[in-house]
Design an enzyme around this catalytic site. Structure first.
Site, PDB file in Angstrom:
ATOM      1  N   SER A 143      37.466 -17.560 -20.025  1.00 48.17           N
ATOM      2  CA  SER A 143      37.765 -18.381 -18.861  1.00 48.17           C
ATOM      3  C   SER A 143      36.473 -18.640 -18.093  1.00 48.17           C
ATOM      4  O   SER A 143      35.518 -17.850 -18.170  1.00 48.17           O
ATOM      5  CB  SER A 143      38.761 -17.653 -17.950  1.00 48.17           C
ATOM      6  N   TYR A 156      41.062  -9.927 -13.339  1.00 45.21           N
ATOM      7  CA  TYR A 156      41.018 -11.011 -14.317  1.00 45.21           C
ATOM      8  C   TYR A 156      39.584 -11.496 -14.509  1.00 45.21           C
ATOM      9  O   TYR A 156      39.111 -11.654 -15.637  1.00 45.21           O
ATOM     10  CB  TYR A 156      41.912 -12.163 -13.862  1.00 45.21           C
TER      11      TYR A 156
END
Length: 262
Positions: A143, A156
């Site tokens: 990501s 995350y």
């Protein structure tokens, strides 16, 4: 041993994983469909891959569990005798942002890290001997969170940063037999974002993405799948790459002045 190539796609019930599995099926791969919770959607993903001409194997497994990772690799080899591609797509988050520290605890942090970072390592370890024999490829779904330090939550962001670093290490360690790359999407118009943000929050972030990226759009699962499959099938001299798929988010807001541009 099958003459067709074989791919394992973790977290392939929905979103990017499902789109990637289907595109690989259309490219002539047999595909192992993996899920942890979404069995109904996983069966739909499997059916779509079969309709595209692939032989499929549907296996439940939590990539944070090393025994499950070994079972996924063993299942593919038992079924087809080979593994040519591994897509580490399974991932989770909590949409707590940075303001609500009380929403985070060690258990949440460890669970997210277990799925997002430890899981890919365990899958690589389980599949590496077979990928080496096939001169295969690994793609980790990371990501922009791991590159830019922005995202849904601190654990995350940290987990995706770990995936990026691990990708670089593995690209060196597994060369020359196995190529290892990562894709780093920005916002994706998938159920994962809707479930995490709610429809109102999703619409707001999508609008901001469209307003403040160079390309003025968010990625679809199919956009990300295209890049993943290219790294598997088309990028024969690419390894150790962290490919940003963020519509230009990393360039900064398009509201900034660019000389010579209105």
């Amino acid at each position: 041993m099958t003459e067709r190539k074989v791919a394992i796609v973790t977290g392939s019930a929905t979103g990017v994983g499902a789109a990637t599995a289907l595109l690989l099926a259309r490219r002539g791969y047999d595909v192992l469909i993996n899920y942890s919770k979404s069995e109904v959607e996983a069966r739909q993903s499997e059916a779509a891959c079969r309709e595209a001409g692939a032989d499929t194997l549907l296996l439940r497994g939590d990539v944070a569990d090393d025994a499950d990772c070994k079972a996924l690799a063993q299942g593919a080899v038992a079924r087809w005798g080979r593994i040519d591609a591994l897509v580490n797509n399974a991932g989770i988050s909590t949409f707590s942002g940075a303001a609500n520290w009380d929403a985070l605890d060690a258990q949440t942090f460890q669970r997210i890290f277990g799925v997002n970072a430890v899981g890919p390592f365990q899958m690589v370890r389980a599949c590496a001997p077979h990928l080496k024999a096939a001169q295969g490829a690994i793609v980790n779904v990371s990501s922009v969170a791991g590159s830019l330090g922005i995202g849904s939550s601190v654990p995350y962001i940290a987990s995706k940063g770990a995936v990026n670093s691990m990708t670089l290490y593995l690209a060196r360690a597994l060369a020359p037999e196995i190529r290892v790359n990562a894709v780093c999407p920005g916002m994706i118009t998938s159920r994962w974002f809707v479930d995490g943000l709610g429809q109102e929050g999703f619409d707001k972030v999508k609008a901001l993405t469209e307003q403040n990226t160079a390309l003025g759009r968010a990625s679809t699962p199919e956009d990300v799948a295209d890049a993943i499959v290219w790294l598997i099938d088309g990028a024969r001299t690419v390894t150790g790459e962290l490919l940003l798929l963020d519509a230009g988010l990393h360039l900064g807001s398009t509201r900034m002045q660019v000389p010579g541009k209105a």
